[in-house]
Structure formats: C-alpha cells, structure tokens
Design a protein around this motif. Structure first.
Motif, PDB file in Angstrom:
ATOM      1  N   GLY A 181     -20.823 128.385  45.373  1.00  0.00           N
ATOM      2  CA  GLY A 181     -21.022 126.986  44.958  1.00  0.00           C
ATOM      3  C   GLY A 181     -21.311 127.420  43.408  1.00  0.00           C
ATOM      4  N   ASP A 182     -22.333 126.528  42.653  1.00  0.00           N
ATOM      5  CA  ASP A 182     -22.947 126.131  41.167  1.00  0.00           C
ATOM      6  C   ASP A 182     -23.284 127.444  41.530  1.00  0.00           C
ATOM      7  N   TYR A 183     -24.218 128.858  41.644  1.00  0.00           N
ATOM      8  CA  TYR A 183     -24.469 129.643  42.015  1.00  0.00           C
ATOM      9  C   TYR A 183     -24.479 130.728  40.719  1.00  0.00           C
ATOM     10  N   ALA A 225     -31.558 133.305  45.188  1.00  0.00           N
ATOM     11  CA  ALA A 225     -30.270 132.208  45.667  1.00  0.00           C
ATOM     12  C   ALA A 225     -31.371 131.804  47.052  1.00  0.00           C
ATOM     13  N   SER A 226     -30.841 130.973  47.131  1.00  0.00           N
ATOM     14  CA  SER A 226     -31.065 129.620  48.597  1.00  0.00           C
ATOM     15  C   SER A 226     -30.402 130.648  50.186  1.00  0.00           C
ATOM     16  N   SER A 227     -30.950 130.281  51.409  1.00  0.00           N
ATOM     17  CA  SER A 227     -31.145 130.726  52.255  1.00  0.00           C
ATOM     18  C   SER A 227     -29.321 130.452  52.494  1.00  0.00           C
ATOM     19  N   ILE A 278     -16.323 133.976  39.084  1.00  0.00           N
ATOM     20  CA  ILE A 278     -15.469 133.209  38.198  1.00  0.00           C
ATOM     21  C   ILE A 278     -14.654 132.772  38.164  1.00  0.00           C
ATOM     22  N   ALA A 279     -13.407 132.901  38.331  1.00  0.00           N
ATOM     23  CA  ALA A 279     -12.250 132.585  39.123  1.00  0.00           C
ATOM     24  C   ALA A 279     -12.297 131.509  40.266  1.00  0.00           C
TER      25      ALA A 279
END
Length: 307
Positions: free
Chosen positions: A192-194, A65-67, A254-255
C-alpha cells in the motif's frame, strides 16, 4: 519526468541493480552453492535494511507495519524469495540457465494477469505493445546464446524448437517465473502506502526463515559454515546483497507502487539483455549480432513505457 515516470524509472534502476547482483551471485554460487548464497544474501540484506530503517525511520525492525502488511508481505516473501528461487535454481540444473531465463520472461504477463485479478489493474495498447516487444527482444537475445562446450563452432540451439526439454524442468522454470510475477503483485497489495524499504525487510525476514527451514531439511548447514569462511565468496555475496535484496528489491516495490505490476515487471525483465554486455567485458564471453539485435528490440519495447 521523474514524477510522471517514477515507477518506470525505479523499475529500470531495479534491472540495473539485478544485473550487478546476478553476476555477483553467479560467481558466489559456483564457489559455495546456491542454498548457502540464498540464506547469506538475505541475512546480509536484513541487516542492511535494518540499519537503513534505524537511520531513516528510527527503528531497526518494521514494528509499525499493520497486520495486513505483515501477512501479505510475508506471503510475498515466501512466494518470491523462497519458492520462486528454489524452483528457478532447480530449473537451472534440469534444463539450463538459457531456457530457464527465457521462461522467466513470462513473469511480466503473469504479473499483469495477477494484478488484474487481485487489484483490478489494466494495461493500454501501448503498454501491451511495449511488453510484446520487450519479450521478443529478450527471446532473441537468449535463444541466440550458445551453450558452453558446443562443438565445431555450431550452435546446437540454433533451432531450439527441434529439441525436447524435460517437462519437469520447464515446469520448474515456470514456477520461478510465477514466483517472481505473483510475488511482486502480492508485495504491491500488501505494501500500500507503506515504506518500500521497510516492506522489503518484512519480505526478507520471511525469506530468511524459509531458507533456514529448507537448509535444515536438506542438511546443508555445513555448506553454510564453509561459505562463511570463504572470503572471496563473501565479498561477492556482500556486493550482491547490497544491489539485490537491499536496493534491487526495494526499488522494485517503489516501481509497483507508482506504476502497474505488468509494466514494472516487464522493464525489470530486461536483466538477461543487460547482462550480455558486462558478461562480454568481465567474463570475456562472445556476443552475436542476434544478441545485439535482441537487446535493441528489448530496449525499444521498454522505451515505449516512457513515451
């Protein structure tokens, strides 16, 4: 339909999962206390999410995961899991579960406003109508609930507006609703898209740290040790952790990933209605026609999101 309404379907599944976990955690909390339940359920969920991540992504912890994701998902975990749940459980004590659940139905508009301010999300007229109908149905169902011990067969809450409730309790319940609504939007912003399950694990890790601090301050570790020795409670905790912080919270992310925060939060808010029927079957509670009518109205409001 799955592609078109993926977010809405995930929100509906979340509501089902949270209905199961609510029944499990209610039973466990009565046996070992709410603070113990909160910590143990999050720890179990952390382990489940870790194993799931190890199998699906090759990593027990979300090190990729990003910061940005770590910061905002951690804030979301503190707001939603720690502060929101602390406020909500204390509201149960001050004004009771029925009034608290009604005020918790304010989570969808709070999420919608937060989504508008933070992410520029908007809702069309049909979605606004669906939110209004869902809220109306939940209100009908909850306001019809009788308080245990009501005498002479009369519902002392048949005209609840005549009663004055402590401002402290109302504010605590509103804090719970705000924690849920704002936490959901912060999750969407941070994720986001994670991967949704990895994002949930970050939130859960923060929740575990938060409750460790709270229990240390309140000196509740003896209750936690007692809870770990209570096998019936642990069974319910395990069931609740699987359907709640593991599946339920992950599907809620997810929702919001595939639909607006307001719509997702509204669909997920039908838990108080869904829980009526298993309460009748499992807990042997009585149900009124007004509660059934409220359930129909709420389901009708949710159905507008799929038309």
């Amino acid at each position: 339909m799955i592609n078109q309404y993926g977010g809405e379907l995930a929100a509906l599944l979340t509501a089902v999962f949270w209905t199961i976990t609510a029944l499990a955690f209610e039973s466990a909390s009565k046996k070992v206390g709410s603070l113990s339940v909160n910590l143990i359920r999050l720890f179990l969920a952390m382990m489940l999410l870790g194993v799931f991540g190890l199998v699906t992504r090759g990593s027990f912890f979300p090190f990729d995961a990003s910061s940005h994701q770590w910061i905002w998902l951690s804030v979301s975990g503190l707001v939603g899991f720690v502060l929101g749940d602390l406020f909500l459980f204390q509201a149960y004590v001050v004004v009771g579960a029925r009034i608290s659940m009604l005020i918790m139905a304010m989570a969808p508009p709070i999420a919608a406003v937060t989504g508008l301010l933070l992410m520029g999300e908007t809702l069309d007229a049909k979605s606004l109508l669906g939110m209004a109908l869902t809220f109306a149905g939940i209100s009908m169902a909850i306001m019809a609930r009788k308080e245990p011990g009501a005498s002479n067969g009369k519902n002392r809450f048949s005209n609840p507006l005549r009663f004055r409730y402590p401002v402290k309790g109302l504010l605590l319940a509103f804090g719970g609703a705000a924690g849920q609504g704002v936490g959901l939007v912060l999750s969407k912003y941070g994720m986001g898209d994670y991967d949704a399950f990895a994002a949930t694990q970050i939130r859960v890790l923060t929740g575990v740290a938060g409750f460790v601090l709270v229990i240390s301050i309140y000196g509740g570790w003896s209750r936690v040790r007692e809870a770990l020795m209570h096998k019936p409670a642990l069974k319910r905790l395990s069931l609740g952790a699987f359907f709640g912080p593991f599946l339920g919270v992950s599907f809620s992310l997810i929702a919001v990933k595939y639909t607006s925060s307001g719509i997702a939060s509204t669909i997920m808010s039908i838990v108080p209605v869904l829980i009526i029927f298993p309460s009748v079957l499992i807990m042997k509670e009585k149900v009124t026609w007004r509660e059934i009518a409220g359930a129909v109205v709420a389901v009708g409001g949710v159905s507008l999101f799929f038309i």
